[in-house]
Design a protein around this motif. Structure first.
Motif, PDB file in Angstrom:
ATOM      1  N   UNK A 321       2.377 -11.471   2.839  1.00 43.16           N
ATOM      2  CA  UNK A 321       3.745 -11.964   2.598  1.00 43.16           C
ATOM      3  C   UNK A 321       4.738 -11.420   3.614  1.00 43.16           C
ATOM      4  N   UNK A 322       5.928 -12.034   3.616  1.00 39.65           N
ATOM      5  CA  UNK A 322       6.967 -11.560   4.541  1.00 39.65           C
ATOM      6  C   UNK A 322       7.784 -10.399   3.962  1.00 39.65           C
ATOM      7  N   UNK A 323       7.443  -9.958   2.740  1.00 33.93           N
ATOM      8  CA  UNK A 323       8.121  -8.797   2.156  1.00 33.93           C
ATOM      9  C   UNK A 323       7.087  -7.837   1.595  1.00 33.93           C
ATOM     10  N   UNK A 324       7.512  -6.620   1.313  1.00 34.83           N
ATOM     11  CA  UNK A 324       6.551  -5.646   0.784  1.00 34.83           C
ATOM     12  C   UNK A 324       7.179  -4.299   0.507  1.00 34.83           C
ATOM     13  N   UNK A 325       6.416  -3.269   0.790  1.00 33.32           N
ATOM     14  CA  UNK A 325       6.789  -1.876   0.469  1.00 33.32           C
ATOM     15  C   UNK A 325       8.183  -1.487   0.962  1.00 33.32           C
ATOM     16  N   UNK A 326       8.569  -1.966   2.143  1.00 40.62           N
ATOM     17  CA  UNK A 326       9.862  -1.552   2.712  1.00 40.62           C
ATOM     18  C   UNK A 326      11.050  -2.028   1.879  1.00 40.62           C
ATOM     19  N   UNK A 327      10.826  -3.047   1.032  1.00 35.80           N
ATOM     20  CA  UNK A 327      11.891  -3.510   0.135  1.00 35.80           C
ATOM     21  C   UNK A 327      11.631  -3.123  -1.309  1.00 35.80           C
ATOM     22  N   UNK A 328      10.381  -2.844  -1.630  1.00 33.13           N
ATOM     23  CA  UNK A 328      10.033  -2.593  -3.037  1.00 33.13           C
ATOM     24  C   UNK A 328       9.016  -1.469  -3.118  1.00 33.13           C
ATOM     25  N   UNK A 330       8.704   0.982  -5.225  1.00 34.93           N
ATOM     26  CA  UNK A 330       8.108   1.334  -6.518  1.00 34.93           C
ATOM     27  C   UNK A 330       6.978   0.367  -6.867  1.00 34.93           C
ATOM     28  N   UNK A 331       7.112  -0.927  -6.534  1.00 38.06           N
ATOM     29  CA  UNK A 331       6.008  -1.853  -6.794  1.00 38.06           C
ATOM     30  C   UNK A 331       4.773  -1.511  -5.958  1.00 38.06           C
ATOM     31  N   UNK A 332       4.987  -0.932  -4.783  1.00 35.32           N
ATOM     32  CA  UNK A 332       3.833  -0.594  -3.943  1.00 35.32           C
ATOM     33  C   UNK A 332       3.072   0.613  -4.500  1.00 35.32           C
ATOM     34  N   UNK A 333       3.706   1.306  -5.469  1.00 35.22           N
ATOM     35  CA  UNK A 333       3.032   2.448  -6.091  1.00 35.22           C
ATOM     36  C   UNK A 333       3.370   3.776  -5.447  1.00 35.22           C
ATOM     37  N   UNK A 334       4.325   3.739  -4.505  1.00 32.47           N
ATOM     38  CA  UNK A 334       4.615   4.968  -3.760  1.00 32.47           C
ATOM     39  C   UNK A 334       5.923   5.642  -4.170  1.00 32.47           C
ATOM     40  N   UNK A 372      -0.746   1.154   2.576  1.00 36.21           N
ATOM     41  CA  UNK A 372       0.117   1.428   1.418  1.00 36.21           C
ATOM     42  C   UNK A 372       0.925   0.196   1.018  1.00 36.21           C
ATOM     43  N   UNK A 373       0.981  -0.797   1.902  1.00 36.01           N
ATOM     44  CA  UNK A 373       1.865  -1.949   1.668  1.00 36.01           C
ATOM     45  C   UNK A 373       1.192  -2.971   0.748  1.00 36.01           C
ATOM     46  N   UNK A 374       1.157  -2.611  -0.535  1.00 34.35           N
ATOM     47  CA  UNK A 374       0.474  -3.458  -1.532  1.00 34.35           C
ATOM     48  C   UNK A 374       1.521  -4.103  -2.436  1.00 34.35           C
ATOM     49  N   UNK A 405      14.048   0.482   3.730  1.00 29.96           N
ATOM     50  CA  UNK A 405      14.187  -0.851   4.338  1.00 29.96           C
ATOM     51  C   UNK A 405      14.083  -0.848   5.867  1.00 29.96           C
ATOM     52  N   UNK A 406      14.319   0.302   6.489  1.00 29.01           N
ATOM     53  CA  UNK A 406      14.251   0.334   7.954  1.00 29.01           C
ATOM     54  C   UNK A 406      12.844   0.628   8.482  1.00 29.01           C
ATOM     55  N   UNK A 407      11.933   0.917   7.573  1.00 25.20           N
ATOM     56  CA  UNK A 407      10.570   1.259   7.996  1.00 25.20           C
ATOM     57  C   UNK A 407       9.938   0.077   8.744  1.00 25.20           C
ATOM     58  N   UNK A 408       9.514   0.280   9.929  1.00 27.35           N
ATOM     59  CA  UNK A 408       8.919  -0.706  10.835  1.00 27.35           C
ATOM     60  C   UNK A 408       9.894  -1.809  11.264  1.00 27.35           C
ATOM     61  N   UNK A 409      11.176  -1.546  11.076  1.00 22.10           N
ATOM     62  CA  UNK A 409      12.220  -2.445  11.603  1.00 22.10           C
ATOM     63  C   UNK A 409      11.997  -3.915  11.267  1.00 22.10           C
TER      64      UNK A 409
END
Ligand SMILES: Cc1ncc(COP(=O)(O)O)c(C=O)c1O
Length: 418
Positions: A321-328, A330-334, A372-374, A405-409
């Motif tokens: 997907x075009x979204x993931x851990x950098x926006x969410x 807690x959903x990624x489990x981290x 980690x980007x699950x 949100x800035x992770x990996x720009x």
């Protein structure tokens, strides 16, 4: 091809509070493809005003009328949402100067805003005193700092004491009290401190007893309330001036993971009614405040991203997907989970395609180059393709603002209140 047989997953948390139209999820009257067109891109968070309003209204109906509700802005500081909350709750709890300024801009009266959190700087305290909000002081140093700054400004600071009680909120997602903690002043230090406070130099407001957060066990919350009221009575007796309020904390959780159920408020509420009766005399003319974040807004928000690739690696199907851990995060489990569990997830434009013939077993991931980007791990979902929407529910709290949100720009995120 997908993996043969996953562990039998229990049904995910109830998400039936959302409407649907033409097989699509609806937020605030708009389908998610309409919201995509409105904003012009994914990923986004969408928050549903009506769901927030009805959640707050239901809670007010369930609780004794004397209990006032404060919204903890840290749960979701999206400015439009904070402005919306002004008409639905009695006050705001802020955890930083920036949140304080947002709370003031929203129109909430200063005397209904409290500022908790360890490590308040000179500048934080000075702003709070000038603004006229109440400082929930976390240490004797902070109290002394506020008194000195107040004297300098010739303004009496509004001060309440955050208490670190000896008890904890059992079975809690996040324990914030009991034992040794950076939050609040230990209850056993208070007799002496309350005896020595220079009450003529401050407007002493009361006590903040916040024991924990994200609790789904009514009996644990009931026990916490019993201990909180007993402690409040003792503190009122030890205080030589009249106080304005006791903030009894919050702790009401929402279901995130398979098998979790919504809290039943009935017994919590009858227990509060009994406690208000029992301590009626000691707490006469003292406001009782409950301070909640996620319970009020968490279930009203979703995080939506779009599938940009679908690939099979060995025997596993991946939706990328075009979204993931950098926006969410807690959903990624981290964000505090020990073992990662799936939030409720759907293919938001194929809601009804849930028969065995139309589903597939997938892993959903984000665009970050890290394992980690699950977004979802081994879920049976409607068979989907590039361009379909992946929706993560229970995302109205600790989502956007609690993520790197800035992770990996990656491209910017949008939020919208509908
Ligand atoms: C002092 C305080 N108030 C309120 C909250 C909000 O908790 P929740 O969003 O679980 O209701 C927290 C959470 O950590 C907190 O520390």
């Amino acid at each position: 091809m997908t993996k043969a047989s996953p562990r039998q997953a229990p049904k995910h948390a109830d998400i039936s509070h959302f409407a649907s139209r033409n097989n699509e999820l609806v937020i605030g009257g708009k389908t998610i493809s309409q919201i995509d067109k409105l904003i012009g891109s994914t990923p986004f968070y969408a928050y549903d005003k009506d769901l927030i309003a009805s959640k707050v209204a239901d809670l007010k109906t369930a609780l004794p009328a004397k209990i006032q509700l404060h919204y903890a802005i840290k749960a979701n500081p999206y400015p439009s949402l904070v402005h919306f909350m002004v008409d639905h709750v009695n006050g705001f709890d802020v955890a930083s100067k920036k949140e304080m300024l947002l709370a003031l801009q929203s129109g909430m009266p200063a005397n209904e805003i409290s500022f908790a959190g360890p490590g308040k700087t000179q500048d934080d305290i000075q702003s709070a005193i000038v603004a006229g909000i109440t400082l929930h002081t976390e240490s004797a140093t902070e109290i002394n700092r506020a008194i000195a700054i107040g004297e300098n400004l010739a303004i009496k600071p509004n001060i309440a004491i955050r208490v670190n009680p000896a008890f904890e909120l059992k079975a809690s997602g996040m324990k914030m009290a009991g034992g040794s903690k950076p939050f609040g002043i230990d209850e056993e230090l208070l007799p002496q401190l309350l005896n020595e406070l220079p009450y003529d130099k401050i407007n002493f407001q009361g006590f903040h007893i916040f024991a924990g957060s994200q609790n789904l066990k009514a009996e644990a919350i009931i026990e916490m309330h019993q201990k909180t009221f007993a402690l409040a009575q003792q503190l009122v007796t030890l205080t030589p001036v009249k106080i304005a309020y006791i903030n009894i904390g919050g702790g009401l959780g929402i279901p995130y993971f398979p098998g979790e159920q919504r809290l039943e408020l009935g017994e919590i509420s009858s227990n509060l009614t009994e406690l208000l009766q029992q301590y009626q005399e000691a707490l006469a003319d003292i406001d009782i405040i409950m301070e909640l974040g996620r319970y009020l807004v968490g279930e009203a928000g979703v995080y939506v991203s779009k599938i940009v690739d679908k690939k099979v690696s060995r025997d596993t199907t991946y939706l990328v997907c075009d979204g993931g851990l950098h926006h969410h995060l807690s959903n990624s489990g981290n964000f505090g989970q020990v073992i990662r569990k799936n939030y409720p997830v759907s293919i938001g434009n194929k809601l009804n395609n849930t028969s065995e013939q139309t589903t597939e077993l997938v892993n959903i991931v984000g665009p970050l180059c890290t394992p980690l980007d699950i977004i979802a791990d081994r879920m049976h979902l409607p068979t989907s393709d590039i361009g379909d929407y992946v929706v993560v529910y229970q995302s109205g709290a600790y989502g956007a603002s609690a993520s790197p949100k800035d992770f990996l720009s990656q491209p910017e995120l949008t939020e919208i209140l509908l």
